[in-house]
Design a protein around this motif. Structure first.
Motif, short mmCIF file in Angstrom:
data_model
loop_
_atom_site.label_atom_id
_atom_site.label_comp_id
_atom_site.label_asym_id
_atom_site.label_seq_id
_atom_site.Cartn_x
_atom_site.Cartn_y
_atom_site.Cartn_z
N SER A 98 119.97 147.89 42.00
CA SER A 98 120.00 149.35 41.80
C SER A 98 118.65 149.99 42.10
O SER A 98 118.58 151.17 42.45
CB SER A 98 120.43 149.68 40.37
OG SER A 98 119.39 149.41 39.44
N LYS A 99 117.59 149.21 41.99
CA LYS A 99 116.24 149.72 42.24
C LYS A 99 115.79 149.50 43.68
O LYS A 99 114.77 150.06 44.10
CB LYS A 99 115.24 149.06 41.28
CG LYS A 99 115.51 149.36 39.80
CD LYS A 99 114.56 148.59 38.90
CE LYS A 99 114.84 148.89 37.43
NZ LYS A 99 113.96 148.10 36.52
N ASN A 100 116.51 148.67 44.42
CA ASN A 100 116.07 148.32 45.77
C ASN A 100 117.06 148.67 46.87
O ASN A 100 116.72 148.56 48.06
CB ASN A 100 115.79 146.81 45.83
CG ASN A 100 114.54 146.43 45.05
OD1 ASN A 100 113.42 146.50 45.57
ND2 ASN A 100 114.71 146.04 43.80
N LEU A 101 118.26 149.07 46.51
CA LEU A 101 119.23 149.50 47.52
C LEU A 101 118.82 150.85 48.11
O LEU A 101 118.31 151.73 47.38
CB LEU A 101 120.62 149.63 46.90
CG LEU A 101 121.40 148.34 46.66
CD1 LEU A 101 122.55 148.59 45.71
CD2 LEU A 101 121.93 147.78 47.99
N PRO A 102 119.03 151.05 49.39
CA PRO A 102 118.78 152.37 49.97
C PRO A 102 119.86 153.36 49.56
O PRO A 102 120.84 153.00 48.90
CB PRO A 102 118.83 152.11 51.48
CG PRO A 102 119.76 150.94 51.61
CD PRO A 102 119.53 150.09 50.38
N GLU A 103 119.69 154.60 49.92
CA GLU A 103 120.72 155.60 49.65
C GLU A 103 122.00 155.21 50.39
O GLU A 103 121.97 154.55 51.42
CB GLU A 103 120.26 156.98 50.10
CG GLU A 103 119.12 157.55 49.27
CD GLU A 103 118.78 158.97 49.69
OE1 GLU A 103 119.47 159.52 50.58
OE2 GLU A 103 117.81 159.52 49.13
N GLY A 104 123.13 155.64 49.85
CA GLY A 104 124.40 155.34 50.48
C GLY A 104 125.16 154.22 49.80
O GLY A 104 126.23 153.84 50.26
N TYR A 105 124.61 153.71 48.69
CA TYR A 105 125.30 152.67 47.92
C TYR A 105 125.42 153.10 46.46
O TYR A 105 124.54 153.76 45.92
CB TYR A 105 124.55 151.34 47.98
CG TYR A 105 124.57 150.67 49.32
CD1 TYR A 105 125.58 149.78 49.67
CD2 TYR A 105 123.57 150.92 50.26
CE1 TYR A 105 125.60 149.16 50.90
CE2 TYR A 105 123.57 150.30 51.50
CZ TYR A 105 124.59 149.42 51.82
OH TYR A 105 124.61 148.81 53.04
#
Length: 302
Positions: A98-105
């Motif tokens: 949740s802290k490392n995913l880019p936008e769009g997830y």
């Protein structure tokens, strides 16, 4: 409680009595557990693997139930399901993602979080309580894009095959037997605890949805209840010998009508022409005249 540790004595007794059974076959639900049997005092007994199973038809049939918590989400949904999220189930990895995913997830966790861990959940993770409705659970699976299972201790998790039954690919740690139900056509397994590899696998699967998802016109050949919509067209998967029609979605006119040969076919539509079109998964229902009508659809990443 006894102050004497009888563990070794119990182990010796079990070894003695189990090995006295001549006609004994060990059955395990995963190859991982079977390998452990071969290193135990039962190593000389026959051992066979029978994986856990589900009725996949229950999960593959379209379920049109509204999930209010998921309304309006345009991002790709990364789903996790557990009977109480905690460290062993991979909660730490979900928080890391949740802290490392880019936008769009969007991460969605079903099953609730143990009360003592509730404060550790970031606000960008949607947590849903455990549901007693199989229909609702199936609808949640079918709404997701990728199933993520970062389990740290497991045998042969049923949730993985439930996700596959619903048509979504699985990304998991290679923990226990968790990876035994997937291959390179429906998911990716990575080394246990490697969050970066888990993230890369999520990107790979979500960006190549046709390759990994059951809901792809290249793979789905038998389920006549799953349909696809391509920016103006939809077609139905059919059983060999049944009638197959291709419609213009906006006008309702039939543009193709033929007897299905048992494979997906798009008639004049070439596969390459679909690459840049938005794909939708949707459900057809029959009206009082036994005619199909569109009952709803959701976008699917290819």
């Amino acid at each position: 409680p006894s102050k004497i540790n009888n563990t070794y004595l119990q182990w010796k007794l079990k070894k003695k009595w189990f090995n006295r059974i001549n006609n004994l076959t060990i059955v395990t639900p995963s190859q991982w557990l079977a390998n452990h049997v071969k290193h135990s005092y039962l190593k000389d007994k026959p051992c066979i693997v029978i994986h856990n199973g589900i009725d996949t038809s229950e999960f593959s049939r379209p379920v049109n139930i509204n999930i209010p918590a998921l309304d309006g989400i345009k991002a790709k949904i990364l789903l996790g399901v557990a009977a109480g999220w905690e460290h062993r189930k991979g909660l730490d990895s979900m928080i890391w993602l949740s802290k490392n995913l880019p936008e769009g997830y969007q991460i969605v966790l079903v099953g609730g979080v143990k009360p003592e861990l509730a404060d550790s959940i970031p606000s960008n993770i949607i947590c849903l309580p455990r549901t007693n409705s199989k229909e609702e659970l199936i609808a949640i699976y079918q709404r997701a894009n990728v199933y993520v299972n970062p389990t740290l201790a497991d045998n042969f998790p049923t949730v993985n095959i439930e996700a596959l039954g619903a048509g979504i690919p699985v990304v998991t740690f290679n923990t226990g037997g968790s990876a035994e139900c997937i291959d390179d056509t429906c998911g990716i397994s990575v080394e246990k605890g490697d969050n970066k590899a888990l993230l890369d696998a999520i990107h790979e699967v979500s960006n190549n949805y046709r390759k990994y998802s059951k809901f792809s016109h290249f793979k789905q050949k038998e389920d006549k209840y799953i349909f696809y919509f391509y920016e103006g067209y939809y077609k139905g998967n059919c059983v060999k010998g049944e009638n197959l029609e291709l419609y213009d979605f906006m006008t309702g006119k039939v543009v193709y009508n033929n007897i299905c040969n048992g494979y997906n076919e798009f008639s004049e539509l070439e596969d390459d022409s679909l690459d840049n079109l938005q794909m939708y998964k949707y459900e057809l229902k029959k009206d009082e005249n036994n005619k199909y009508y569109l009952a709803g659809f959701n976008p699917v990443d290819k």
